[in-house]
Design an enzyme around this catalytic site. Structure first.
Site, PDB file in Angstrom:
ATOM      1  N   ASN A  10       0.788  -1.137  -0.013  1.00 20.77           N
ATOM      2  CA  ASN A  10       0.137  -0.049  -0.057  1.00 20.77           C
ATOM      3  C   ASN A  10       0.962   1.186  -0.030  1.00 20.77           C
ATOM      4  OD1 ASN A  10      -1.778   2.153   0.610  1.00 20.77           O
ATOM      5  ND2 ASN A  10      -2.218   1.477   2.525  1.00 20.77           N
ATOM      6  N   LYS A  12       0.206   4.205  -0.314  1.00 19.13           N
ATOM      7  CA  LYS A  12      -0.589   5.527   0.262  1.00 19.13           C
ATOM      8  C   LYS A  12      -0.041   6.673  -0.666  1.00 19.13           C
ATOM      9  CE  LYS A  12       0.017   3.233   4.741  1.00 19.13           C
ATOM     10  NZ  LYS A  12      -0.015   3.410   6.076  1.00 19.13           N
ATOM     11  N   HIS A  97      -9.470   1.190   4.869  1.00 19.14           N
ATOM     12  CA  HIS A  97      -8.030   1.500   5.914  1.00 19.14           C
ATOM     13  C   HIS A  97      -8.362   2.436   6.888  1.00 19.14           C
ATOM     14  CE1 HIS A  97      -3.999   2.382   6.461  1.00 19.14           C
ATOM     15  NE2 HIS A  97      -3.577   1.368   5.681  1.00 19.14           N
ATOM     16  N   GLU A  99      -6.602   4.885   7.900  1.00 18.99           N
ATOM     17  CA  GLU A  99      -6.441   6.165   7.512  1.00 18.99           C
ATOM     18  C   GLU A  99      -7.683   6.785   6.828  1.00 18.99           C
ATOM     19  OE1 GLU A  99      -2.826   5.557   5.540  1.00 18.99           O
ATOM     20  OE2 GLU A  99      -1.688   4.997   7.209  1.00 18.99           O
ATOM     21  N   GLU A 169      -5.197  -4.898  10.589  1.00 18.33           N
ATOM     22  CA  GLU A 169      -4.087  -3.909  10.760  1.00 18.33           C
ATOM     23  C   GLU A 169      -4.442  -2.928  11.970  1.00 18.33           C
ATOM     24  OE1 GLU A 169      -2.155  -2.712   6.865  1.00 18.33           O
ATOM     25  OE2 GLU A 169      -3.881  -1.531   6.961  1.00 18.33           O
ATOM     26  N   GLY A 175       2.635   2.542  10.872  1.00 13.76           N
ATOM     27  CA  GLY A 175       3.549   3.430  10.696  1.00 13.76           C
ATOM     28  C   GLY A 175       4.423   3.686  11.890  1.00 13.76           C
ATOM     29  N   SER A 215       3.686  -1.995  10.181  1.00 15.13           N
ATOM     30  CA  SER A 215       5.082  -2.100  10.666  1.00 15.13           C
ATOM     31  C   SER A 215       5.696  -3.631  10.269  1.00 15.13           C
ATOM     32  CB  SER A 215       5.554  -1.729  11.847  1.00 15.13           C
ATOM     33  OG  SER A 215       5.179  -0.544  12.159  1.00 15.13           O
TER      34      SER A 215
HETATM   35  P1  13P Z   1       3.167   0.381   7.575  1.00  9.66           P
HETATM   36  O1  13P Z   1       3.864  -0.985   6.776  1.00  9.66           O
HETATM   37  O2  13P Z   1       3.957   1.543   7.128  1.00  9.66           O
HETATM   38  O3  13P Z   1       3.354   0.304   9.181  1.00  9.66           O
HETATM   39  O4  13P Z   1       1.599   0.516   7.007  1.00  9.66           O
HETATM   40  C1  13P Z   1       0.854  -0.445   7.244  1.00  9.66           C
HETATM   41  C2  13P Z   1      -0.494  -0.119   6.392  1.00  9.66           C
HETATM   42  O5  13P Z   1      -1.001   0.822   6.735  1.00  9.66           O
HETATM   43  C3  13P Z   1      -0.717  -0.990   5.204  1.00  9.66           C
HETATM   44  O6  13P Z   1      -1.937  -0.621   4.713  1.00  9.66           O
END
Ligand code: 13P
Length: 253
Positions: A10, A12, A97, A99, A169, A175, A215
């Site tokens: 992903n 982003k 997601h 976010e 997740e 992150g 992560s």
């Molecule tokens: P990270 O791997 O940067 O923690 O992000 C995970 C994520 O949000 C994948 O959709």
């Protein structure tokens, strides 16, 4: 039941178009190993999909979107429909997601509608769920994830649910560099599969792929992916670095 693993990136809101083309080319060139035992999926920013799907049409990599509209078409400025994604060869889309939940106030009723929009054009929804740190610390993580799943999938038939991929997740792991331990992730994945089994039967639950995200890095991927109910990963930061993403793919095959 053996489920083929998925390693999904992903991206982003990162990379320009030329950087995106370079990164996919780098990943694609290094995918020399036989990928029979894993699938590689990438969700770049949606506006790069037409370029990437045509430029890498012969590749093993499957491309998808990070989000989708619940509407089929109409006056919805800025939205991207399932039909549009289908027309640029997108194979999957993330839905829900954390976010999107946090910054765009998406709830599981809306996310459920997005799942149906995706399915209407044979685009695989990757349904993202997971608890916040506060919810875990107050020991509500199972209740929260169960609510998320039962609400979002409330109108899905058994046949539809088999076309969905789930991504667990935990918000506190996204992150942050703090990953869920393999035991914590496996425990939640087994729980999610048990919810699906109650609702749709064990044999259907057994076929559904449940990815872990939060992560995932080259140094923790193999332990996570060796858990019986973890069927791959949804990778954020590490999917933006070719060497890291390749190392994560290699730990799944
Ligand atoms: P990270 O791997 O940067 O923690 O992000 C995970 C994520 O949000 C994948 O959709």
């Amino acid at each position: 039941m053996s489920r083929k693993k998925i390693i999904a990136g992903n991206w982003k809101m990162f990379k320009t178009l030329s950087e995106a083309e370079l990164l996919v080319a780098e990943i694609n060139n290094k995918l020399l190993q036989n990928l029979a035992s894993a699938e590689v999926w990438i969700a770049p920013p949606a506006l790069y999909l037409p370029t990437l799907t045509s430029q890498f049409s012969g590749s093993e990599i499957q491309f998808g979107a990070q989000d989708i509209s619940k509407h089929q078409q109409g006056a919805y400025t800025g939205e991207i429909s399932a039909m549009m994604l289908q027309s640029v060869m997108a194979k999957f889309t993330l839905v829900g997601h954390s976010e999107r939940r946090q910054y765009h106030h998406e709830d599981d009723v809306l996310i459920g509608a997005k799942i149906h929009a995706a399915l209407s054009q044979s685009i695989t929804p990757v349904y993202c769920c997971g608890e916040t740190l506060q919810e875990r610390n107050s020991n509500n993580h199972f209740v929260i994830v169960e609510q998320q799943i039962t609400t979002a999938l409330a109108n899905c038939s058994a046949e539809q649910v088999q076309q969905i991929v789930i991504a667990y997740e935990p918000v506190w792991a996204i992150g942050t560099g703090v990953t869920a331990s393999a035991e914590q992730a496996q425990e939640m994945h087994a729980f999610i599969r048990s919810i699906l089994a109650q609702k749709y039967g064990a044999s259907i639950a057994d076929t559904i792929r449940i990815l872990y995200g939060g992560s995932v890095k080259p140094n923790n991927a193999s332990e996570l992916f060796s858990q019986p109910d973890i069927d791959g990963g949804l990778i954020g930061g590490a999917s933006l670095v070719a060497a890291d993403f390749i190392a994560i793919i290699e730990s799944a095959i």
